[in-house]
Design an enzyme around this catalytic site. Structure first.
Site, short mmCIF file in Angstrom:
data_model
loop_
_atom_site.label_atom_id
_atom_site.label_comp_id
_atom_site.label_asym_id
_atom_site.label_seq_id
_atom_site.Cartn_x
_atom_site.Cartn_y
_atom_site.Cartn_z
N CYS A 1 0.80 -1.25 0.09
CA CYS A 1 -0.11 -0.20 -0.04
C CYS A 1 1.14 1.15 0.00
CB CYS A 1 -0.69 0.03 1.15
SG CYS A 1 -1.92 1.33 1.41
N HIS B 1 -10.14 1.19 1.84
CA HIS B 1 -9.70 2.46 2.26
C HIS B 1 -10.72 3.48 2.49
CE1 HIS B 1 -5.42 2.49 1.89
NE2 HIS B 1 -5.24 2.09 0.89
N HIS C 1 -8.93 -3.98 -1.80
CA HIS C 1 -8.12 -3.22 -0.91
C HIS C 1 -8.37 -1.63 -1.00
CE1 HIS C 1 -3.93 -1.88 0.32
NE2 HIS C 1 -4.22 -0.83 -0.05
N GLU C 2 -8.76 -1.23 -2.02
CA GLU C 2 -8.93 0.33 -2.40
C GLU C 2 -10.40 0.78 -1.82
OE1 GLU C 2 -6.62 2.10 -3.20
OE2 GLU C 2 -5.67 0.32 -3.93
NI NI Z 1 -3.67 1.03 0.10
#
Ligand code: NI
Length: 177
Positions: free
Chosen positions: A102, A148, A144-145
């Protein structure tokens, strides 16, 4: 266009739930998407989310090039995509574990379990609906995004906290196969 400053783990913006974007076609959103694309290209990552550039808004960028696909399934591949107000849904219960990095945790990596197959939906900066199925790395980068946007960094998802390492030490793990 501009290269934006990337927030690093510990900055509170990375822990907040990002806000819906009321008008995805607004000029300032188009500008943000262009700046995020330039920032991602400069940093050399696979994805970037609004909170990572101090914009607590529901926008993510990602790409899944064929070189990361690992198989011939077209759902494993995606061009550089801007997705606004995304929704994701796991397809089936199958998960797989793999290394993730990341841009907000430079030089680190960790093994994270993710749903193998997902479906996602959102809007592009032109206001058009983007709806796709994804598998493998493509599914992983979107999850993953999306995390966030919920204020979640991947260390919270580690299956084994020992598998959270500096990239420079990966050789010890590779020997274990
Ligand atoms: Ni990330």
């Amino acid at each position: 266009m501009a290269i934006l400053k990337i927030a690093r783990m510990g900055h509170p913006v990375l822990l907040k739930r990002a806000e819906e974007i009321p008008d995805p076609t607004a000029p300032e959103i188009r500008r943000l998407a262009a700046d995020m694309a330039e920032t991602l290209a400069d940093a050399g990552g696979a994805g970037l989310a609004g909170p990572q550039v101090h914009a607590s808004l529901r926008i993510i960028l990602f790409q899944a090039p064929p070189s990361r696909g690992g198989d011939t399934d077209p759902r494993a591949v995606a061009p550089l995509t801007v997705l606004i107000n995304p929704e994701i849904e796991a397809l089936g219960t199958e998960t797989e574990e793999d290394w993730e990095g990341c841009l907000s945790l430079p030089e680190l990596m960790g093994r994270v379990p993710r749903a193998r197959h997902i479906r996602y939906r959102g809007l592009g900066p032109d206001g058009a609906v983007i709806a796709r199925e994804a598998t493998g790395f493509h599914a992983r980068v979107v999850q993953h995004e999306f995390d966030h946007l919920e204020g979640i960094l991947y260390p919270r998802r580690l299956a084994d906290p020992r598998a959270f390492i500096f990239e420079s030490e990966i050789r010890f793990w590779m020997k274990q196969g």
